[in-house]
Design an enzyme around this catalytic site. Structure first.
Site, PDB file in Angstrom:
ATOM      1  CD  GLU A  30     141.798  75.939  83.290  1.00 48.23           C
ATOM      2  OE1 GLU A  30     142.345  76.967  82.843  1.00 48.23           O
ATOM      3  OE2 GLU A  30     141.271  75.875  84.413  1.00 48.23           O
TER       4      GLU A  30
ATOM      5  CE  LYS B  63     139.525  81.328  80.950  1.00 50.13           C
ATOM      6  NZ  LYS B  63     140.382  81.026  82.121  1.00 50.13           N
TER       7      LYS B  63
ATOM      8  CB  CYS C 203     139.013  78.835  84.731  1.00 48.03           C
ATOM      9  SG  CYS C 203     139.740  79.266  86.329  1.00 48.03           S
TER      10      CYS C 203
END
Length: 428
Positions: free
Chosen positions: A269, A329, A379
């Site tokens: 990320e 995301k 994440c």
């Protein structure tokens, strides 16, 4: 026929002592999220909680559930202090207060569940244990779904190395938590009644034995062979977004991506800490051309967007003969990537770059790599199995591989790393 409930010895224990016990149990059971061989410890803590709630008034049971849950979340997520204080710049007292307030608020669900249990219990261990587990499940679902959801350290994640993990393909993490709560409560409530002791202990033991001896379901099958190189820069979090260090971070990651000898190379990320328009004019096209004309595919994290359209926390993929792949995301972290309504003042106190992202689509396409379909998630998105499951609606495009791109550097060298590893393991 009326059922006579057992006496309420909890009233003989001072409330402060009962709450202290509940808080200690809540904190103690979080050890199982790091030391997964200690999953029995969580069962024991839940069993004692069920026993105390079964002998309590409704009000006391609410307090017990709230104390257990608050300590549970504080002990399981204390590392948020590092991201809020060390990297976010919040004063220490405010960071600690924020984590405590979040834990206390999210524990209201468990408090309400135990209050309902105390009010509805019948005095029959079998029936009451099922009631306890059902209410436990509702409390965990509420915490995991309402207000964007925060299912970190959901009880089922503690059982990744236990016989209960074999239930994951059918019932998921919440179902495992339900079964664990049911067996723990059944054992505790049965042991509390002399005439039922042998049934609770024997029944729970037989169920665990059956699961231990059962063969895992063949839900996951190999679809091919793929060599993968994982790139991880050793860059302190406080340096990652500092102007004087960004160029070196970018140079290292790009060099590692270009040098990889594998079918697929993955960087984490925001591995590239720049927006594409902030890079030299020829940089992005040259990187794309390298992978378009080679044999290696690349997948790496990078922020995308602009002031007019907004920004996204994204993953970009380059590959031979393919157009540029992009994943944005979907499930954003409140306060870190998403500003909840009315809390802009709070996020403005923190020094977190690009703290208000746009949300990507739920049913994102996968990245095609040598016949495999690689589905990125970023994440803590791999906590939300219901979101990932949405990508499997069409078998023809369903993922064959999950790739979780994370930057755990926000939380320092803490138990968050081990916790996320167990979450990812159970999710697969």
């Amino acid at each position: 026929m009326s059922v006579r409930r057992s006496a309420t010895p909890a009233k003989q224990v001072p409330l402060a002592l009962d709450l202290l016990l509940a808080a200690a149990l809540g904190a103690l059971q979080t050890l199982a999220y790091v030391h997964t061989e200690a999953w029995g410890l969580q069962c024991l803590c839940i069993a004692v909680l069920a026993w105390r709630a079964a002998t309590a008034s409704v009000g006391r049971a609410v307090a017990l559930g709230w104390a257990f849950g608050t300590a549970w979340l504080l002990a399981g997520t204390w590392w948020l202090f590092i991201s809020l204080h060390r990297y976010g710049g919040l004063p220490a007292w405010m960071a600690m207060l924020a984590i405590t307030a979040l834990s206390a608020f999210l524990s209201l669900y468990l408090g309400a569940a135990l209050g309902a249990f105390a009010g509805w219990r019948s005095g029959r261990p079998w029936r009451d244990s099922a009631l306890f587990a059902a209410l436990w499940l509702l409390a965990e679902l509420a915490r995991g779904v309402i207000f964007t959801g925060f299912p970190w350290v959901a009880s089922g994640y503690a059982f990744v190395d236990s016989p209960l993990a074999k239930l994951a393909p059918w019932v998921g993490v919440y179902g495992i938590g339900f079964v664990a709560a049911w067996l723990a409560a059944w054992t505790a409530l049965a042991l509390a009644q002399p005439s039922q002791r042998w049934r609770g202990a024997l029944g729970s033991g037989l169920i665990f034995a059956a699961l231990a001896l059962a063969s895992p379901a063949p839900f996951t099958q190999a679809s091919g062979t793929l060599s993968v190189a994982l790139v991880q820069g050793n860059i302190p979090q406080e340096e990652k977004f500092a102007n004087e260090h960004q160029a070196a971070a970018l140079e290292w990651h790009v060099g590692a991506l270009l040098a990889a000898q594998a079918n697929l190379v993955i960087a984490p990320e925001t591995a590239v800490p720049f927006l594409p328009q902030q890079m030299p004019e020829t940089f992005w096209p040259a990187l794309k051309e390298h992978f378009s004309n080679g044999r290696t595919y690349a997948l790496f994290g990078v922020p995308l967007g602009n002031d007019d359209a907004g920004y996204t926390n994204s993953a970009v993929g380059f590959g031979p003969g393919q157009p540029e792949y992009r994943y944005d995301k979907h499930h954003l972290v409140p306060f870190g990537e998403l500003i909840p309504f009315g809390f802009k003042w709070f996020t403005q106190l923190m020094n977190i770059p690009l703290g208000d992202f746009n949300r990507g689509p739920l049913r994102a396409l996968s990245f095609a790599v040598n016949g495999e379909r690689v589905a990125p998630n970023i994440c803590y998105e791999d906590l939300f199995g219901e979101d990932l499951a949405a990508r499997f609606n069409d078998p023809a495009t369903a993922p064959t591989i999950f790739a979780n791109l994370s930057n755990i550097g926000w939380f320092g060298n803490t138990i968050a790393i081990e916790q996320h590893l167990q979450i990812s393991r159970l999710r697969t």
